[in-house]
Scaffold this motif. Structure first.
Motif, PDB file in Angstrom:
ATOM      1  N   ASN A   1      -5.153  -1.083   4.618  1.00  0.00           N
ATOM      2  CA  ASN A   1      -6.184  -0.954   3.749  1.00  0.00           C
ATOM      3  C   ASN A   1      -7.679  -1.693   4.211  1.00  0.00           C
ATOM      4  OD1 ASN A   1      -6.249   1.555   2.869  1.00  0.00           O
ATOM      5  ND2 ASN A   1      -4.549   1.138   1.838  1.00  0.00           N
ATOM      6  N   SER A  25      -5.047  -3.072  -0.677  1.00  0.00           N
ATOM      7  CA  SER A  25      -5.381  -3.742   0.478  1.00  0.00           C
ATOM      8  C   SER A  25      -5.372  -5.277  -0.960  1.00  0.00           C
ATOM      9  CB  SER A  25      -7.145  -3.889   0.680  1.00  0.00           C
ATOM     10  OG  SER A  25      -8.026  -4.312  -0.443  1.00  0.00           O
ATOM     11  N   ASP A  56       0.979  -1.187   0.305  1.00  0.00           N
ATOM     12  CA  ASP A  56      -0.215  -0.009   0.162  1.00  0.00           C
ATOM     13  C   ASP A  56       1.666   1.280   0.232  1.00  0.00           C
ATOM     14  OD1 ASP A  56       0.971   0.193   2.934  1.00  0.00           O
ATOM     15  OD2 ASP A  56      -1.200  -0.933   3.465  1.00  0.00           O
ATOM     16  N   GLY A  70      -3.741   3.073  -0.958  1.00  0.00           N
ATOM     17  CA  GLY A  70      -5.006   3.163  -1.027  1.00  0.00           C
ATOM     18  C   GLY A  70      -5.337   1.618  -1.100  1.00  0.00           C
TER      19      GLY A  70
END
Length: 230
Positions: A77, A47, A8, A45
């Motif tokens: 995330n 995941s 991330d 952002g």
């Protein structure tokens, strides 16, 4: 030899307009260039789910080959999605990633997610750090044991660094700007998740050192592994 990074924003190359914000992956190449090129697929952002859905995981696997290393660090995330809870969706996705890296002939290295700098209020204010990632780091450690996969415990290591430096000095590892100090954040910024250049370099140095300790990267072929370790 290549080092391919999945992760991330705490790993990613940040946009130039956000400088000096940086993920640790952006600072790894200068430490390991004599051994292998770094390919950073990490994205802000991301995941374990969105990294695959957006095609980033497929792009990484297409680059991976025999003898390459693939580091995998998620959690920040995933934690925001109920179906990606640590012991359900998150763990299942990491298991699949490890299996697919091995199928590509590459070597997976799991990383526990780096800790956020969340000191608890009240005395002694420099001695108590929130465990903001809950059981996500524990799940990575358990998967490493279960799958026989190397783990770089960045959560434990970053926690120890923040506590050693204390509340005030650890602030420099992150992005804090007063109003008017940074064009992209004109109202100021107090960010205890995303690293400054110093913080990113510090974590990258630890990753490089751990790759040496794990036997994946000969010390004589690592350039300045301790640079920025503090």
């Amino acid at each position: 030899m290549k080092i391919l990074l999945a992760g991330d924003s705490t790993v990613a190359n940040c946009p130039t307009h956000e400088f000096p914000m940086s993920g640790w992956g952006a600072r790894l190449a200068p430490l390991t260039w004599t051994w292998g090129a770094v390919h950073n697929f990490a994205k802000g952002g991301a995941s374990t789910e969105s990294f695959r859905a957006e095609g980033l995981w497929a792009d990484l696997l297409a680059e991976a080959g025999a003898g390459d290393l693939v580091t995998i660090q998620f959690g920040h995330n995933d934690q925001k999605k109920q179906h990606l809870a640590a012991r359900t969706g998150y763990a299942a996705n990491l298991r699949t990633m490890v299996a697919e890296v091995r199928s590509a002939g590459a070597v997976p290295v799991l990383c526990t997610p780096v800790e956020r700098r969340h000191f608890l209020a009240g005395p002694p204010s420099d001695a108590v750090l929130e465990e903001s990632l809950e059981d996500y780091p524990d799940v990575v450690r358990e998967l490493g044991m279960d799958l026989g996969t190397a783990v770089i415990d960045l959560n434990a290591w970053t926690r120890s660094v923040y506590l050693r430096l204390g509340r005030m000095d650890s602030r420099d590892l992150f992005c804090h700007f007063a109003p008017g100090e940074h064009a992209h954040w004109p109202d100021g910024l107090a960010d205890d998740t995303h690293f400054s250049q110093r913080g990113a370099a510090l974590v990258a140095g630890e990753v490089a050192e751990q790759l040496v300790q794990l036997g994946y990267c000969p010390r004589r072929l690592v350039s300045r592994t301790t640079a920025g370790r503090g």
